[in-house]
Design a protein around this motif. Sequence first.
Motif, PDB file in Angstrom:
ATOM      1  N   VAL A 175       4.451  -1.579  35.296  1.00 29.01           N
ATOM      2  CA  VAL A 175       4.854  -0.562  34.331  1.00 29.01           C
ATOM      3  C   VAL A 175       6.254  -0.891  33.848  1.00 29.01           C
ATOM      4  O   VAL A 175       7.071  -1.434  34.601  1.00 29.01           O
ATOM      5  N   ASN A 176       6.527  -0.577  32.603  1.00 26.97           N
ATOM      6  CA  ASN A 176       7.844  -0.807  32.035  1.00 26.97           C
ATOM      7  C   ASN A 176       8.794   0.259  32.579  1.00 26.97           C
ATOM      8  O   ASN A 176       8.816   1.398  32.097  1.00 26.97           O
ATOM      9  N   LEU A 177       9.538  -0.090  33.594  1.00 30.78           N
ATOM     10  CA  LEU A 177      10.432   0.868  34.246  1.00 30.78           C
ATOM     11  C   LEU A 177      11.602   1.268  33.358  1.00 30.78           C
ATOM     12  O   LEU A 177      12.299   2.245  33.657  1.00 30.78           O
ATOM     13  N   LEU A 178      11.840   0.507  32.291  1.00 39.39           N
ATOM     14  CA  LEU A 178      12.886   0.887  31.342  1.00 39.39           C
ATOM     15  C   LEU A 178      12.342   1.783  30.240  1.00 39.39           C
ATOM     16  O   LEU A 178      13.093   2.198  29.356  1.00 39.39           O
ATOM     17  N   ARG A 179      11.059   2.107  30.285  1.00 39.14           N
ATOM     18  CA  ARG A 179      10.438   3.038  29.327  1.00 39.14           C
ATOM     19  C   ARG A 179       9.613   4.061  30.089  1.00 39.14           C
ATOM     20  O   ARG A 179       8.388   4.025  30.096  1.00 39.14           O
TER      21      ARG A 179
END
Length: 911
Positions: free
Chosen positions: A743-747
């Motif tokens: 998962v995109n942890l920055l989104r």
Amino acid sequence: KFVVANSSFAMSERTPLLHYRLSTSVNERKSAHHSRPKKLSTFFGVVIPTLLSMFSVVVFLRIGFVVGQCGLYQAIAMFLVAYFIISMTVLSVCAISTNGALDAGGAYYMISRALGPEFGGSLGVMFFLANVCSSALYILGLVEAIVATFGLPEGIHPAGSLQVLPAGYWWSLLYATGILLLCLLVCLVGAEIYAKASFIIFLVVMLVLATIFISFFAVRPRTILLPAAPPILNGTGPQPPTMANFTGFKLNTLLGNLDADYAVDYTTGTMMSFATVFAVMFNGCTGIMAGSNMSGDLKNPSYSIPRGTITAVIFTFIIYNLLSLMVACSCDRILLQRDYSFLRDINVWNPLVTVGVYSSTMSAAMSNLIGASRILYALARDDLFGTVLSPAKKTSGNGNPWVSVLLSWFLVQLVLFTGKLNTIASIVTIFFLLVYAAVDLACLALEWASAPNFRPTFRYFTWHTCVLGIVGCAVMMFLINSIYASASIAFMLLLLLLIHYLSPTSSWGYISQALIFHQVRKYLLMLDVRKDHVKFWRPQVLLMVSNPRSSVGLITFINDIKKSGLYVLGHVQLGDLDTLPSDPLQCRYDSWLSLVDHLNIKAFVNLTLADSVRHGVQHLLFISGLGGMRPNTLVLGFYDDCTPKDKLTDPALADATVPTQDPEDERPPYHFPALRVSIDGKEEGNGENGKVMGPQEYVAVIADAMKMMKNVALARYFHQFDRASTISSSPGKGALYVDVWPVNLLRPDSSSYVDTCSLFLLQLACVLNMVRAWRHARLRLFLCVEEGRSLRGSEGKLGQLLKELRIKANVYTVPWDQQVALHWQRQGDADYVNSFPSNATRLSDEYLSAVNRLILEQAHPPPAVRFLYLPRPPADTRRYTAYLRQLELLTKDLGPTLLIHGVTPVLTTDL
């Protein structure tokens, strides 16, 4: 009667002048080249040695045996087949021998310089053993012939005044030892003595042949007493005849000898067949390489070898067939089947045939002893077996390798103790056929490799003739004796492997490299990028390495993850070729290739010179690979301030990471720049923080790769990764873990698990899990969910997806409401703009640190490596530094971690 068993002699490389060709080493021949001119003509240098090699006792003792058993029709057919097989090899010999001068070793030199030291050394040993056994074979055959004529069996009264020599095993061994000592003395004194006598021996053989042909016309019909045969058991049945007729030329005699009539061999008591007679006859058709061994002493080798060898082969073929025809027209079938020495009985002067047999056999025995010693000397000179054969290099003042002569004599003496001619004959023939097949293979390989420097002046050959020669030799080997043939091939392969792993690298050139190049080029042209399909996708990695000294862990890990794909180690050297006197990269390739060998990885090396690292990486991404084999994934080390560790000089670190075959081996020297570390532990150098590029350029490299549709992976903390210790510390199933956070942890507002990048993470993790060393590792997928969402539903959907993708992994749900809350607090009441590519620039350090702690909290037990989602860099280049800082906070203290961004689909659920 003069009786010799049908398999008592095997024709081999009995060249009378073989020793003269093999007696001098490379350096000696170079020095001798100026002291004496090459003076041997085609006749003396090629025709005579080859004729003496192919005639010997066969022409005197086996013609009647072949015609008597097979009949004239099958005898001529046998000669046609046998000469067809050897003619194919003759064409290969002529081709190789006219493509450059030969040196000490004859066939060994040809094979080793064409096929490389492995094939050359293994077949050279077999060629040496064949000459040793062949020398013993002819000595035993000569002793048997002498005993048959002059021997006095125990308890039997002599039938004539000539039978004066005691007979028996030990007496025969004594006679054989005496003859071998005579051969040894000649070889120790000098091969020149025998070389001068070769022409006289040739004249004797030709004289005997002439009298044999004259005798068919001059001698009147007569009745010949047959040698005694074993009586019929129990005295029942017809007793074997004791008399047979020489009828002279009669049509009835010819008609009676046209068809086959296989009978029991009176010397061995075994029933003959087409295969057994063919195997016996074929022994007399070998010895074709005598002329090529003389190339260094010929006036014009490229002219003499093909013409002389082919002339000798044609001449012997005509003589064999003429003798077969005359024998069939003038001798009863019983005479041919029951008396193999009948040519002596019908000769105008009986002792002359005996003289021919003795002289040719003695010549063959001495020739093989000399040849064996020269082959051993050549093997020793090439150092293929290390110090084992080093004593054989010693020579006398005139260049005679006396130690090799003594070693060869000792082995021949050991073979003499067997006293079994039939067994030796089969082994010798099979060994020589194996060598001939190897010569055909060498010519075939040179032809198929299409090497520009393979330009033989003899052009009357194709790859078809080489294949026919190989097949013919192989068929004959198994026809003669399948067990000995299989054992010989197994022995050759064992020697090949031994030399491959123990011998030093030679400077002869390897035909395997030319063949591989030829085939790789052909298949690369067939590899069409337009036919690529996601089902057959595999990672093809370009790993950028600044200094291998601090990158050993990452290099070995990427070697595991490539899954039989392309793996390229890339390096950018800063500089401008306009300001340099030469290319600085050429001298560095050896160090990089030595590193690849030392780490035991399957990788290519690509170095480039550029004014900046960014431009250098662009060069490599554009030009690395060939055809359909181009990198699709770029791997970079992470941009941080971690202290580098040199694992190429520190034995404690290197031994834990680099697999070695021998702990006592010294590590190869590498000409890589040393890691310059200051007192405070930071790496010194030029540029920002001692690095060759700044954070802005680093992120720009990532953006460039994504624009070029390349997948990108950033590797952090891999200086802590020790492959050997990681794998060995987890021997039990499930003790090794690989964590995946798809998962995109920055989104946090867009937590999709099925986009291209997330699936790419899953694919790489699965690929790593398929590697043998990582097969026992467990994949752990962490599913980040917020309160209010269906935990079980999300986990079920992801589990179904993994099932469809055939990926075995454990799914864990991780609540992260607190972390997401920190993210939204930072946004406040400001308008949220979903600009390209993300809102990552709005993330707070508190949120990133909280996510970092969340990842660390799930590490029980800690994984060997983590795979995290790598978001795209921001479109605004001014935010590159902030983007890099976010990645640094996200991955702080996580251990070996790959931040991965995939741009191409790599997974499919279709069959």
